[in-house]
Design an enzyme around this catalytic site. Structure first.
Site, PDB file in Angstrom:
ATOM      1  N   HIS A  17       0.845  -1.199   0.000  1.00 39.30           N
ATOM      2  CA  HIS A  17       0.000   0.000   0.000  1.00 39.30           C
ATOM      3  C   HIS A  17       0.878   1.246   0.000  1.00 39.30           C
ATOM      4  O   HIS A  17       1.746   1.400   0.845  1.00 39.30           O
ATOM      5  CB  HIS A  17      -0.926   0.002   1.230  1.00 39.30           C
ATOM      6  CG  HIS A  17      -2.144  -0.853   1.027  1.00 39.30           C
ATOM      7  ND1 HIS A  17      -3.313  -0.675   1.726  1.00 39.30           N
ATOM      8  CD2 HIS A  17      -2.372  -1.879   0.177  1.00 39.30           C
ATOM      9  CE1 HIS A  17      -4.206  -1.560   1.319  1.00 39.30           C
ATOM     10  NE2 HIS A  17      -3.656  -2.312   0.397  1.00 39.30           N
ATOM     11  N   TYR A  23      -9.207   5.341   7.834  1.00 37.34           N
ATOM     12  CA  TYR A  23      -9.370   5.635   9.259  1.00 37.34           C
ATOM     13  C   TYR A  23     -10.391   6.773   9.351  1.00 37.34           C
ATOM     14  O   TYR A  23     -10.146   7.853   8.814  1.00 37.34           O
ATOM     15  CB  TYR A  23      -8.055   6.120   9.874  1.00 37.34           C
ATOM     16  CG  TYR A  23      -6.969   5.062   9.994  1.00 37.34           C
ATOM     17  CD1 TYR A  23      -6.215   4.661   8.896  1.00 37.34           C
ATOM     18  CD2 TYR A  23      -6.670   4.489  11.237  1.00 37.34           C
ATOM     19  CE1 TYR A  23      -5.210   3.707   9.021  1.00 37.34           C
ATOM     20  CE2 TYR A  23      -5.659   3.533  11.372  1.00 37.34           C
ATOM     21  CZ  TYR A  23      -4.940   3.148  10.257  1.00 37.34           C
ATOM     22  OH  TYR A  23      -3.944   2.204  10.375  1.00 37.34           O
ATOM     23  N   PRO A  25      -4.049   0.178  18.906  1.00 31.52           N
ATOM     24  CA  PRO A  25      -3.807  -0.271  17.532  1.00 31.52           C
ATOM     25  C   PRO A  25      -3.911   0.826  16.472  1.00 31.52           C
ATOM     26  O   PRO A  25      -3.631   0.576  15.293  1.00 31.52           O
ATOM     27  CB  PRO A  25      -4.887  -1.333  17.310  1.00 31.52           C
ATOM     28  CG  PRO A  25      -5.966  -0.998  18.276  1.00 31.52           C
ATOM     29  CD  PRO A  25      -5.305  -0.366  19.460  1.00 31.52           C
ATOM     30  N   LYS A  50       1.193  -0.126  15.147  1.00 33.76           N
ATOM     31  CA  LYS A  50       2.604  -0.206  15.552  1.00 33.76           C
ATOM     32  C   LYS A  50       2.973  -1.427  16.398  1.00 33.76           C
ATOM     33  O   LYS A  50       4.160  -1.727  16.566  1.00 33.76           O
ATOM     34  CB  LYS A  50       2.986   1.065  16.337  1.00 33.76           C
ATOM     35  CG  LYS A  50       3.048   2.297  15.469  1.00 33.76           C
ATOM     36  CD  LYS A  50       4.309   2.322  14.624  1.00 33.76           C
ATOM     37  CE  LYS A  50       4.242   3.258  13.451  1.00 33.76           C
ATOM     38  NZ  LYS A  50       3.913   2.603  12.167  1.00 33.76           N
ATOM     39  N   TYR A 109       3.918   6.594  10.160  1.00 31.73           N
ATOM     40  CA  TYR A 109       3.111   5.433   9.762  1.00 31.73           C
ATOM     41  C   TYR A 109       3.959   4.372   9.054  1.00 31.73           C
ATOM     42  O   TYR A 109       3.808   3.185   9.320  1.00 31.73           O
ATOM     43  CB  TYR A 109       1.944   5.888   8.869  1.00 31.73           C
ATOM     44  CG  TYR A 109       0.880   4.824   8.729  1.00 31.73           C
ATOM     45  CD1 TYR A 109      -0.111   4.680   9.697  1.00 31.73           C
ATOM     46  CD2 TYR A 109       0.873   3.947   7.648  1.00 31.73           C
ATOM     47  CE1 TYR A 109      -1.082   3.694   9.587  1.00 31.73           C
ATOM     48  CE2 TYR A 109      -0.097   2.957   7.531  1.00 31.73           C
ATOM     49  CZ  TYR A 109      -1.072   2.844   8.507  1.00 31.73           C
ATOM     50  OH  TYR A 109      -2.026   1.856   8.402  1.00 31.73           O
TER      51      TYR A 109
HETATM   52  C1  PHB Z   1      -5.789  -4.476  10.898  1.00 31.84           C
HETATM   53  O1  PHB Z   1      -5.907  -4.704   9.690  1.00 31.84           O
HETATM   54  O2  PHB Z   1      -6.073  -5.354  11.745  1.00 31.84           O
HETATM   55  C2  PHB Z   1      -5.349  -3.151  11.354  1.00 31.84           C
HETATM   56  C3  PHB Z   1      -4.926  -2.224  10.427  1.00 31.84           C
HETATM   57  C4  PHB Z   1      -4.506  -0.977  10.840  1.00 31.84           C
HETATM   58  C5  PHB Z   1      -4.532  -0.647  12.183  1.00 31.84           C
HETATM   59  C6  PHB Z   1      -4.943  -1.581  13.129  1.00 31.84           C
HETATM   60  C7  PHB Z   1      -5.355  -2.844  12.707  1.00 31.84           C
HETATM   61  O3  PHB Z   1      -4.136   0.585  12.572  1.00 31.84           O
END
Ligand code: PHB
Ligand code: APR
Length: 397
Positions: A75, A204, A296, A300, A388
């Site tokens: 990505h 997000y 989460p 990280k 990120y």
């Molecule tokens: C996930 O795909 O489980 C996932 C992706 C991004 C995050 C947290 C979890 O920030």
């Protein structure tokens, strides 16, 4: 009591323990992993899915990158949605070419388990009552039970890779550790479904009803999350309620194209920031979740485990090959500098994107304005992007 011997005794066969074991094995250093659970249980846990470039390179270095390179999704950016507005964070352009790879922790673990099995390196699953001893001496050892027998494993070093609830950290006298912790008043409800992703990148979403995240595992499998009150139970959330709530928190165009379907996994995870200092006690080293937890939101957790593993591996390599015992005491300080930066980023992303019921009207506007500032400024987007994709791993000297 039966006695066994190895060079590095590893407690825990999660990604930290297995990756450290693989790197050490490839370097000719003998390891034995002690894991409390059976392998299927370890593989049944649905966890994170975003790998930083540093972790991708470390997995390749360990010789376990083939399936990740074939099946992982590279990505080059992700999206932030704020009450309907969508902002693209172009990771590649903002970081001079860096990307992240979408590949589930479960798959990383599966690949590492297979590589360890093929290499003939030993893992003892369903090891009970694992206890580290003599960490402050030159002859540490670990005791454990297996099939009704008690064993003693003599070793040079112990790696505590046994997660947040493990025995390694708890075996260190409390007055030798300093704990830093923040528990958030909400959790994440996650579902896994065999549906096509709503968007080709992760989204997000900040919304007045609460945070939502659209993630994926493959072009046909999605992972979606909703911020929920800490006391909510999975039984409170039917699939229908989950999809309806997710749609209400996404920008209209995304909500309209969301494909729903039956969930194949559903779970609630609490959100916590946690760090213990130092990350070592004599000849025992804490690695990954055993030493720190991040919420989460910044993706990280798994990546920090990988950078700890890289640091410990590079130190142990010099210890065994060059007799550089002096480097051992540097483990904690090298790890903690990167850990705290990731803690800060994860805390910040969490603060910016979630709904905090206790915020007064002023705090609410300040937080909206802070996020708007970062997104409207190229410098702000760059800051988000470089964190990120992952800050660089620090050299051990
Ligand atoms: C996930 O795909 O489980 C996932 C992706 C991004 C995050 C947290 C979890 O920030
Ligand atoms: N004895 C032996 N094994 C134990 C013990 C014990 N007393 N306690 C825990 N374990 C095992 C657990 O069963 C688990 O398999 O240690 C392992 C720890 O694995 P994880 O919790 O996955 O921790 P870690 O390997 O550090 O992985 C990093 O990053 O994305 C985050 O939380 C996510 O698990 C992920 C972590």
């Amino acid at each position: 009591m039966k006695t066994l011997k190895t060079q590095v005794a590893i407690i825990g066969a999660g990604p930290s323990g297995l990756l450290l074991g693989q790197l050490l094995h490839n370097a000719g250093i003998d390891t034995l992993i002690l894991e409390r659970q059976p392998p299927d249980y370890v593989l049944g846990r649905i966890r994170a899915g975003v790998l930083e470039q540093g972790m991708v390179e470390l997995l390749r270095q360990a010789g376990v990158g083939q399936r990740m390179d074939a099946e992982g999704l590279v990505h080059t950016g992700f999206e932030l949605a704020l009450d309907g507005r969508r902002v693209h964070i172009d990771l590649q352009a903002l970081t001079g070419g860096k990307t992240v790879t979408i590949y589930g922790q479960t798959e990383v673990t599966r690949d590492l388990m297979a590589a360890r099995r093929d290499a003939g390196a030993q893992t003892i699953y369903e090891a009970g009552n694992v206890i580290p001893h003599g960490m402050k001496t030159a002859e540490p050892f670990v005791t454990f039970d297996k099939d009704g027998e008690t064993y003693r494993l003599d070793c040079d070093y112990i790696a505590g890779c046994d997660g947040f609830h493990g025995v390694a950290r708890q075996s260190i006298p409390a007055d030798c550790l300093k704990v830093f912790e923040r528990v958030y008043p909400f959790g994440w409800l996650g579902i896994l479904a065999d549906t096509p992703p709503v968007h080709e990148e992760l989204v997000y979403a900040r919304h007045e009803r609460g945070f939502a995240l659209c993630s994926m595992r493959s072009p046909t499998r999605t992972r979606y999350y909703l911020q929920v009150p800490a006391q909510d139970k999975v039984e409170d959330w039917s699939d229908q309620r989950f999809w309806d709530e997710l749609k209400s928190r996404l920008p209209t165009a995304l909500a309209a194209s969301l494909v729903t379907g039956p969930s194949i996994e559903k779970s609630i995870a609490p959100l916590r920031s946690f760090v213990v200092e130092p990350m070592q006690y004599g000849r025992m080293f804490l690695v990954g979740d055993a030493a720190h937890i991040v919420p989460p939101t910044g993706a990280k957790g798994l990546n920090l485990a990988a950078s700890d593993v890289s640091t410990l591996f590079n130190i142990l390599l010099k210890v065994y090959r060059e007799g550089r015992m002096d480097l051992l005491e540097k483990y904690s300080e090298v790890c903690l500098r990167r850990v705290w930066k990731a803690e800060r980023f994860s805390w910040w992303m969490t603060s910016m994107l979630h709904r905090f019921d206790e915020h007064d009207a002023f705090s609410q506007r300040i937080s909206e304005s802070e996020l708007a500032y970062f997104l409207d400024s190229e410098a702000g987007r760059k800051t988000i992007a470089e964190n990120y994709v992952g800050l660089p791993y620090e050299a051990i000297e």
